[in-house]
Design a protein around this motif. Structure first.
Motif, mmCIF file in Angstrom:
data_model
loop_
_atom_site.group_PDB
_atom_site.id
_atom_site.type_symbol
_atom_site.label_atom_id
_atom_site.label_comp_id
_atom_site.label_asym_id
_atom_site.label_seq_id
_atom_site.Cartn_x
_atom_site.Cartn_y
_atom_site.Cartn_z
ATOM 1 N N GLU A 298 0.826 -1.213 0.000
ATOM 2 C CA GLU A 298 0.000 0.000 0.000
ATOM 3 C C GLU A 298 0.862 1.266 0.000
ATOM 4 O OE1 GLU A 298 0.825 -1.000 4.311
ATOM 5 O OE2 GLU A 298 0.309 -2.113 2.490
ATOM 6 N N ASN A 299 2.152 1.115 0.295
ATOM 7 C CA ASN A 299 3.064 2.259 0.296
ATOM 8 C C ASN A 299 3.795 2.439 -1.029
ATOM 9 O OD1 ASN A 299 2.390 2.846 2.927
ATOM 10 N ND2 ASN A 299 4.094 1.691 3.804
ATOM 11 N N GLU A 328 4.703 16.060 -4.307
ATOM 12 C CA GLU A 328 3.584 16.200 -3.368
ATOM 13 C C GLU A 328 2.956 14.847 -3.033
ATOM 14 O OE1 GLU A 328 4.582 19.933 -5.177
ATOM 15 O OE2 GLU A 328 4.015 18.015 -6.118
ATOM 16 N N GLU A 329 2.928 13.929 -4.008
ATOM 17 C CA GLU A 329 2.384 12.591 -3.757
ATOM 18 C C GLU A 329 3.226 11.854 -2.719
ATOM 19 O OE1 GLU A 329 0.932 10.196 -7.292
ATOM 20 O OE2 GLU A 329 2.060 11.770 -8.335
ATOM 21 N N VAL A 330 4.538 11.992 -2.857
ATOM 22 C CA VAL A 330 5.448 11.310 -1.934
ATOM 23 C C VAL A 330 5.351 11.937 -0.546
ATOM 24 C CG1 VAL A 330 7.846 10.636 -1.521
ATOM 25 C CG2 VAL A 330 6.966 10.736 -3.867
ATOM 26 N N GLN A 331 5.271 13.248 -0.501
ATOM 27 C CA GLN A 331 5.121 13.935 0.786
ATOM 28 C C GLN A 331 3.847 13.481 1.502
ATOM 29 O OE1 GLN A 331 5.192 18.000 -0.527
ATOM 30 N NE2 GLN A 331 7.428 18.148 -0.512
ATOM 31 N N LYS A 332 2.776 13.377 0.751
ATOM 32 C CA LYS A 332 1.496 12.961 1.334
ATOM 33 C C LYS A 332 1.595 11.549 1.904
ATOM 34 C CE LYS A 332 -3.404 12.280 0.185
ATOM 35 N NZ LYS A 332 -4.420 12.289 -0.896
ATOM 36 N N LYS A 333 2.245 10.651 1.145
ATOM 37 C CA LYS A 333 2.390 9.270 1.601
ATOM 38 C C LYS A 333 3.250 9.212 2.866
ATOM 39 C CE LYS A 333 1.085 5.990 -0.019
ATOM 40 N NZ LYS A 333 -0.096 5.158 0.315
ATOM 41 N N ILE A 334 4.319 9.990 2.913
ATOM 42 C CA ILE A 334 5.183 10.016 4.092
ATOM 43 C C ILE A 334 4.400 10.525 5.304
ATOM 44 C CG2 ILE A 334 7.181 11.168 5.147
ATOM 45 C CD1 ILE A 334 8.510 11.111 2.367
#
Length: 342
Positions: A298-299, A328-334
Protein backbone atom coordinates in the motif's frame (compact mmCIF):
# COMPACT_ATOMS: atom_id res chain seq x y z
CA UNK A 1 19.15 -33.99 3.44
CA UNK A 2 21.37 -31.60 1.45
CA UNK A 3 19.61 -28.72 -0.27
CA UNK A 4 21.08 -26.26 -2.79
CA UNK A 5 19.57 -22.82 -3.41
CA UNK A 6 20.71 -21.01 -6.55
CA UNK A 7 19.96 -17.31 -6.46
CA UNK A 8 22.46 -15.08 -8.19
CA UNK A 9 21.91 -11.63 -9.71
CA UNK A 10 21.26 -8.30 -8.01
CA UNK A 11 21.10 -7.53 -4.30
CA UNK A 12 17.35 -6.90 -4.38
CA UNK A 13 16.73 -10.31 -5.96
CA UNK A 14 18.74 -12.08 -3.27
CA UNK A 15 16.89 -10.15 -0.55
CA UNK A 16 13.59 -11.38 -1.99
CA UNK A 17 14.82 -14.98 -1.72
CA UNK A 18 16.09 -14.77 1.87
CA UNK A 19 12.84 -16.06 3.43
CA UNK A 20 13.40 -19.37 1.62
CA UNK A 21 16.40 -20.07 3.86
CA UNK A 22 14.28 -19.59 6.98
CA UNK A 23 11.39 -21.67 5.58
CA UNK A 24 13.71 -24.59 4.79
CA UNK A 25 15.34 -24.65 8.23
CA UNK A 26 12.03 -24.06 10.00
CA UNK A 27 10.69 -27.23 8.41
CA UNK A 28 13.89 -29.29 8.08
CA UNK A 29 16.18 -28.14 10.92
CA UNK A 30 18.67 -30.95 10.24
CA UNK A 31 18.98 -30.21 6.53
CA UNK A 32 22.26 -28.79 5.23
CA UNK A 33 21.55 -25.70 3.14
CA UNK A 34 24.06 -24.35 0.62
CA UNK A 35 23.48 -21.16 -1.37
CA UNK A 36 25.14 -20.18 -4.65
CA UNK A 37 25.43 -16.41 -5.02
CA UNK A 38 27.45 -13.86 -7.00
CA UNK A 39 29.99 -11.63 -5.21
CA UNK A 40 27.94 -8.39 -4.83
CA UNK A 41 25.30 -10.02 -2.62
CA UNK A 42 27.47 -12.51 -0.74
CA UNK A 43 27.76 -10.27 2.33
CA UNK A 44 24.00 -10.45 2.85
CA UNK A 45 24.25 -14.21 3.40
CA UNK A 46 27.23 -14.19 5.76
CA UNK A 47 26.32 -15.23 9.33
CA UNK A 48 22.80 -16.20 8.27
CA UNK A 49 21.99 -18.92 10.84
CA UNK A 50 19.82 -20.73 8.28
CA UNK A 51 22.58 -21.11 5.66
CA UNK A 52 25.34 -23.66 6.27
CA UNK A 53 27.58 -22.95 3.29
CA UNK A 54 28.00 -20.30 0.61
CA UNK A 55 29.41 -20.96 -2.87
CA UNK A 56 30.39 -17.86 -4.79
CA UNK A 57 29.83 -17.92 -8.55
CA UNK A 58 32.24 -15.43 -10.12
CA UNK A 59 30.65 -14.93 -13.51
CA UNK A 60 33.37 -12.56 -14.72
CA UNK A 61 36.00 -15.29 -14.45
CA UNK A 62 33.90 -17.64 -16.57
CA UNK A 63 33.13 -15.01 -19.21
CA UNK A 64 36.61 -13.48 -19.45
CA UNK A 65 37.87 -15.99 -22.03
CA UNK A 66 37.70 -19.62 -23.06
CA UNK A 67 40.79 -20.21 -20.96
CA UNK A 68 39.11 -18.54 -18.00
CA UNK A 69 36.05 -20.74 -18.40
CA UNK A 70 38.10 -23.94 -18.63
CA UNK A 71 40.24 -22.96 -15.64
CA UNK A 72 37.25 -22.23 -13.41
CA UNK A 73 34.64 -24.74 -14.55
CA UNK A 74 36.34 -27.85 -13.16
CA UNK A 75 36.94 -26.56 -9.61
CA UNK A 76 33.45 -25.01 -9.48
CA UNK A 77 31.80 -28.23 -10.61
CA UNK A 78 33.78 -30.27 -8.06
CA UNK A 79 32.73 -27.82 -5.35
CA UNK A 80 29.10 -28.40 -6.30
CA UNK A 81 29.46 -32.17 -6.50
CA UNK A 82 31.03 -32.26 -3.05
CA UNK A 83 27.71 -31.05 -1.61
CA UNK A 84 25.99 -34.37 -2.46
CA UNK A 85 22.77 -32.47 -2.99
CA UNK A 86 19.43 -34.20 -2.83
CA UNK A 87 17.44 -31.16 -3.99
CA UNK A 88 18.32 -28.02 -5.96
CA UNK A 89 16.09 -24.94 -6.01
CA UNK A 90 16.74 -22.68 -9.00
CA UNK A 91 15.26 -19.35 -7.92
CA UNK A 92 16.94 -17.52 -10.81
CA UNK A 93 15.33 -19.35 -13.70
CA UNK A 94 17.98 -18.48 -16.29
CA UNK A 95 20.51 -20.43 -18.34
CA UNK A 96 23.43 -19.93 -15.94
CA UNK A 97 21.43 -20.93 -12.86
CA UNK A 98 20.00 -23.93 -14.71
CA UNK A 99 23.53 -25.08 -15.51
CA UNK A 100 24.50 -24.76 -11.82
CA UNK A 101 21.43 -26.75 -10.74
CA UNK A 102 22.21 -29.43 -13.34
CA UNK A 103 25.90 -29.78 -12.51
CA UNK A 104 25.09 -29.94 -8.80
CA UNK A 105 24.00 -33.50 -9.46
CA UNK A 106 20.82 -33.08 -7.41
CA UNK A 107 18.28 -35.69 -8.62
CA UNK A 108 15.36 -33.39 -7.74
CA UNK A 109 15.36 -29.87 -9.14
CA UNK A 110 12.66 -27.21 -8.84
CA UNK A 111 12.35 -23.67 -10.15
CA UNK A 112 10.02 -20.70 -10.21
CA UNK A 113 6.85 -20.28 -12.26
CA UNK A 114 8.44 -17.93 -14.81
CA UNK A 115 11.64 -19.68 -15.86
CA UNK A 116 13.44 -18.57 -19.03
CA UNK A 117 16.31 -19.52 -21.33
CA UNK A 118 15.25 -23.21 -21.32
CA UNK A 119 15.87 -23.45 -17.56
CA UNK A 120 12.45 -25.12 -17.29
CA UNK A 121 13.95 -28.10 -19.14
CA UNK A 122 16.41 -28.62 -16.28
CA UNK A 123 14.26 -27.88 -13.22
CA UNK A 124 10.54 -28.39 -12.72
CA UNK A 125 8.70 -25.03 -12.69
CA UNK A 126 6.53 -24.58 -9.61
CA UNK A 127 3.28 -22.85 -10.50
CA UNK A 128 1.90 -22.42 -7.03
CA UNK A 129 -0.90 -20.42 -5.47
CA UNK A 130 1.16 -17.21 -5.71
CA UNK A 131 2.28 -17.50 -9.34
CA UNK A 132 0.63 -14.13 -10.03
CA UNK A 133 1.59 -12.62 -6.69
CA UNK A 134 4.63 -11.07 -5.05
CA UNK A 135 8.04 -12.44 -6.03
CA UNK A 136 8.79 -13.30 -2.38
CA UNK A 137 5.74 -15.56 -2.29
CA UNK A 138 6.65 -17.08 -5.66
CA UNK A 139 10.01 -18.09 -4.23
CA UNK A 140 8.32 -19.44 -1.11
CA UNK A 141 6.02 -21.50 -3.34
CA UNK A 142 9.16 -23.33 -4.52
CA UNK A 143 10.03 -24.04 -0.89
CA UNK A 144 6.46 -25.21 -0.29
CA UNK A 145 6.82 -27.61 -3.23
CA UNK A 146 9.50 -29.56 -1.34
CA UNK A 147 7.33 -29.74 1.78
CA UNK A 148 8.26 -26.55 3.59
CA UNK A 149 5.68 -24.92 5.78
CA UNK A 150 5.74 -21.13 5.87
CA UNK A 151 4.45 -20.11 9.28
CA UNK A 152 6.41 -16.86 9.21
CA UNK A 153 8.11 -14.88 6.45
CA UNK A 154 11.46 -13.83 7.85
CA UNK A 155 14.30 -11.96 6.11
CA UNK A 156 17.39 -13.04 8.06
CA UNK A 157 20.10 -10.35 7.89
CA UNK A 158 22.61 -10.61 10.73
CA UNK A 159 24.60 -7.48 11.56
CA UNK A 160 27.74 -7.94 13.65
CA UNK A 161 28.17 -6.20 16.97
CA UNK A 162 31.11 -4.31 15.51
CA UNK A 163 28.96 -2.87 12.71
CA UNK A 164 26.19 -2.01 15.18
CA UNK A 165 28.72 0.01 17.16
CA UNK A 166 30.25 1.60 14.05
CA UNK A 167 27.03 2.82 12.40
CA UNK A 168 26.19 5.57 14.96
CA UNK A 169 29.72 6.88 14.46
CA UNK A 170 29.37 6.78 10.67
CA UNK A 171 26.08 8.65 10.90
CA UNK A 172 27.43 11.23 13.36
CA UNK A 173 30.47 11.89 11.19
CA UNK A 174 28.21 12.38 8.15
CA UNK A 175 25.90 14.79 9.98
CA UNK A 176 23.28 12.74 11.83
CA UNK A 177 23.66 13.21 15.61
CA UNK A 178 22.87 10.25 17.83
CA UNK A 179 19.15 10.09 18.56
CA UNK A 180 18.21 12.32 15.61
CA UNK A 181 15.24 11.41 13.43
CA UNK A 182 16.29 10.58 9.86
CA UNK A 183 14.94 9.20 6.61
CA UNK A 184 16.90 7.05 4.16
CA UNK A 185 16.58 7.80 0.45
CA UNK A 186 17.93 5.40 -2.19
CA UNK A 187 19.20 7.67 -4.93
CA UNK A 188 19.81 5.17 -7.71
CA UNK A 189 18.80 1.88 -9.32
CA UNK A 190 20.38 -0.45 -11.87
CA UNK A 191 17.73 0.49 -14.42
CA UNK A 192 17.70 4.19 -15.45
CA UNK A 193 13.93 3.77 -15.77
CA UNK A 194 13.62 3.14 -12.02
CA UNK A 195 15.27 6.40 -10.89
CA UNK A 196 13.29 9.34 -9.59
CA UNK A 197 14.52 12.74 -10.92
CA UNK A 198 17.24 14.40 -8.85
CA UNK A 199 15.35 17.71 -8.70
CA UNK A 200 12.44 15.87 -7.06
CA UNK A 201 14.76 14.31 -4.51
CA UNK A 202 16.22 17.75 -3.78
CA UNK A 203 12.75 19.17 -3.08
CA UNK A 204 11.83 16.18 -0.92
CA UNK A 205 15.11 16.51 0.95
CA UNK A 206 14.42 20.15 1.84
CA UNK A 207 10.86 19.26 2.85
CA UNK A 208 12.12 16.53 5.18
CA UNK A 209 14.45 19.02 6.86
CA UNK A 210 11.40 21.21 7.41
CA UNK A 211 9.76 18.26 9.18
CA UNK A 212 12.86 17.91 11.38
CA UNK A 213 13.79 14.65 9.68
CA UNK A 214 17.34 14.49 8.33
CA UNK A 215 17.52 13.13 4.75
CA UNK A 216 20.26 10.51 4.32
CA UNK A 217 21.08 9.38 0.79
CA UNK A 218 22.45 5.88 0.19
CA UNK A 219 23.67 3.93 -2.81
CA UNK A 220 26.88 2.79 -4.39
CA UNK A 221 29.05 3.35 -7.44
CA UNK A 222 29.99 6.29 -9.64
CA UNK A 223 26.49 6.78 -11.07
CA UNK A 224 24.92 7.15 -7.63
CA UNK A 225 27.73 9.50 -6.59
CA UNK A 226 26.96 11.75 -9.54
CA UNK A 227 23.22 11.63 -8.81
CA UNK A 228 23.64 12.66 -5.19
CA UNK A 229 26.01 15.44 -6.30
CA UNK A 230 23.20 16.76 -8.52
CA UNK A 231 20.77 16.59 -5.61
CA UNK A 232 23.23 18.41 -3.37
CA UNK A 233 23.58 21.19 -5.95
CA UNK A 234 19.80 21.58 -6.33
CA UNK A 235 18.82 21.41 -2.65
CA UNK A 236 18.67 24.48 -0.43
CA UNK A 237 20.16 22.50 2.48
CA UNK A 238 22.80 19.86 1.68
CA UNK A 239 21.50 16.38 2.57
CA UNK A 240 23.61 13.74 4.30
CA UNK A 241 25.54 11.64 1.79
CA UNK A 242 26.31 8.01 2.67
CA UNK A 243 26.62 6.81 -0.94
CA UNK A 244 29.45 4.28 -1.05
CA UNK A 245 30.32 4.89 2.59
CA UNK A 246 28.91 1.72 4.17
CA UNK A 247 29.08 -2.01 3.72
CA UNK A 248 25.82 -3.87 3.00
CA UNK A 249 25.45 -4.94 6.63
CA UNK A 250 26.19 -1.39 7.83
CA UNK A 251 23.59 -0.13 5.38
CA UNK A 252 21.08 -2.57 6.90
CA UNK A 253 21.82 -1.10 10.32
CA UNK A 254 21.46 2.46 9.00
CA UNK A 255 18.10 1.54 7.48
CA UNK A 256 16.94 -0.21 10.67
CA UNK A 257 17.40 2.99 12.65
CA UNK A 258 15.59 5.21 10.16
CA UNK A 259 12.08 6.56 10.38
CA UNK A 260 11.24 5.88 6.75
CA UNK A 261 12.80 4.70 3.48
CA UNK A 262 12.05 6.25 0.07
CA UNK A 263 13.31 5.09 -3.31
CA UNK A 264 12.69 3.15 -6.49
CA UNK A 265 12.52 -0.58 -7.13
CA UNK A 266 16.06 -1.29 -5.93
CA UNK A 267 18.01 -3.35 -3.40
CA UNK A 268 18.21 -0.97 -0.41
CA UNK A 269 14.47 -0.27 -0.63
CA UNK A 270 13.64 -3.99 -0.66
CA UNK A 271 16.03 -4.43 2.24
CA UNK A 272 14.10 -1.79 4.19
CA UNK A 273 10.82 -3.58 3.54
CA UNK A 274 12.34 -6.88 4.65
CA UNK A 275 13.51 -5.20 7.86
CA UNK A 276 9.95 -3.93 8.38
CA UNK A 277 10.97 -0.27 8.11
CA UNK A 278 8.14 1.91 6.66
CA UNK A 279 8.97 1.97 2.94
CA UNK A 280 7.72 4.20 0.13
CA UNK A 281 8.59 2.69 -3.24
CA UNK A 282 8.31 4.72 -6.45
CA UNK A 283 7.44 2.46 -9.37
CA UNK A 284 6.97 2.66 -13.12
CA UNK A 285 8.42 -0.08 -15.33
CA UNK A 286 7.73 -2.74 -12.69
CA UNK A 287 4.53 -3.37 -10.75
CA UNK A 288 3.77 -3.36 -7.04
CA UNK A 289 1.92 -6.68 -7.09
CA UNK A 290 5.12 -8.50 -8.06
CA UNK A 291 7.91 -6.18 -6.91
CA UNK A 292 6.46 -3.71 -4.42
CA UNK A 293 7.70 -3.35 -0.82
CA UNK A 294 6.86 -6.75 0.67
CA UNK A 295 4.25 -6.58 3.39
CA UNK A 296 3.43 -2.94 2.70
CA UNK A 297 2.51 -2.69 -0.98
CA UNK A 298 0.00 0.00 0.00
CA UNK A 299 3.06 2.26 0.30
CA UNK A 300 4.01 1.81 -3.36
CA UNK A 301 3.36 4.80 -5.62
CA UNK A 302 2.99 3.82 -9.27
CA UNK A 303 3.19 6.17 -12.25
CA UNK A 304 -0.06 7.12 -13.91
CA UNK A 305 0.97 6.10 -17.42
CA UNK A 306 -0.73 3.66 -19.80
CA UNK A 307 2.68 2.15 -20.58
CA UNK A 308 3.65 1.34 -16.99
CA UNK A 309 4.78 -2.22 -16.19
CA UNK A 310 6.76 -2.32 -19.45
CA UNK A 311 9.72 -4.06 -17.73
CA UNK A 312 12.21 -2.07 -19.83
CA UNK A 313 15.55 -0.91 -18.43
CA UNK A 314 15.25 2.34 -20.38
CA UNK A 315 12.07 3.91 -21.72
CA UNK A 316 11.59 3.10 -25.45
CA UNK A 317 9.55 6.31 -25.73
CA UNK A 318 12.34 8.44 -24.30
CA UNK A 319 10.28 9.44 -21.26
CA UNK A 320 11.64 10.05 -17.78
CA UNK A 321 9.32 7.38 -16.39
CA UNK A 322 9.19 8.26 -12.69
CA UNK A 323 8.94 12.00 -13.37
CA UNK A 324 5.19 11.39 -13.48
CA UNK A 325 5.27 10.82 -9.69
CA UNK A 326 5.01 14.27 -8.14
CA UNK A 327 6.90 15.31 -5.02
CA UNK A 328 3.58 16.20 -3.37
CA UNK A 329 2.38 12.59 -3.76
CA UNK A 330 5.45 11.31 -1.93
CA UNK A 331 5.12 13.93 0.79
CA UNK A 332 1.50 12.96 1.33
CA UNK A 333 2.39 9.27 1.60
CA UNK A 334 5.18 10.02 4.09
CA UNK A 335 2.80 12.12 6.22
CA UNK A 336 0.26 9.27 6.22
CA UNK A 337 2.91 6.85 7.46
CA UNK A 338 4.25 9.24 10.11
CA UNK A 339 0.74 9.82 11.48
CA UNK A 340 0.27 6.07 11.91
CA UNK A 341 3.43 5.98 14.03
CA UNK A 342 2.13 8.56 16.47
Amino acid sequence: MNILVVKLSAIGDVIHALPVSYAIKETFPDARLTWVVEPPAKELLVDNPYIDDIIVFEKKKFKASLGGFLANFGPFRRRLKAGNFDIALDLQGLGKSAAIAYFSGAPKRFGTCDMREFSDKISKPVRGANRNGHIVERYLDVARAIGCRVDEVRFPVVVSQRDKELVPKILAKAGVPEGASYAVLAVGANWPNKRWPTEYYARLSDWLYGKKIIPVFVGGGAVDESLVAEIDAKAEIPPVNLVGRTSLKQLAEVISGSRIMVGGDTGPVHLAAGLKVPTVMLMGPTDAVRNGPYGQTENAIEVDRSCRYCWKRACPKGLDCLAAIRVEEVQKKIEEIIKKEL
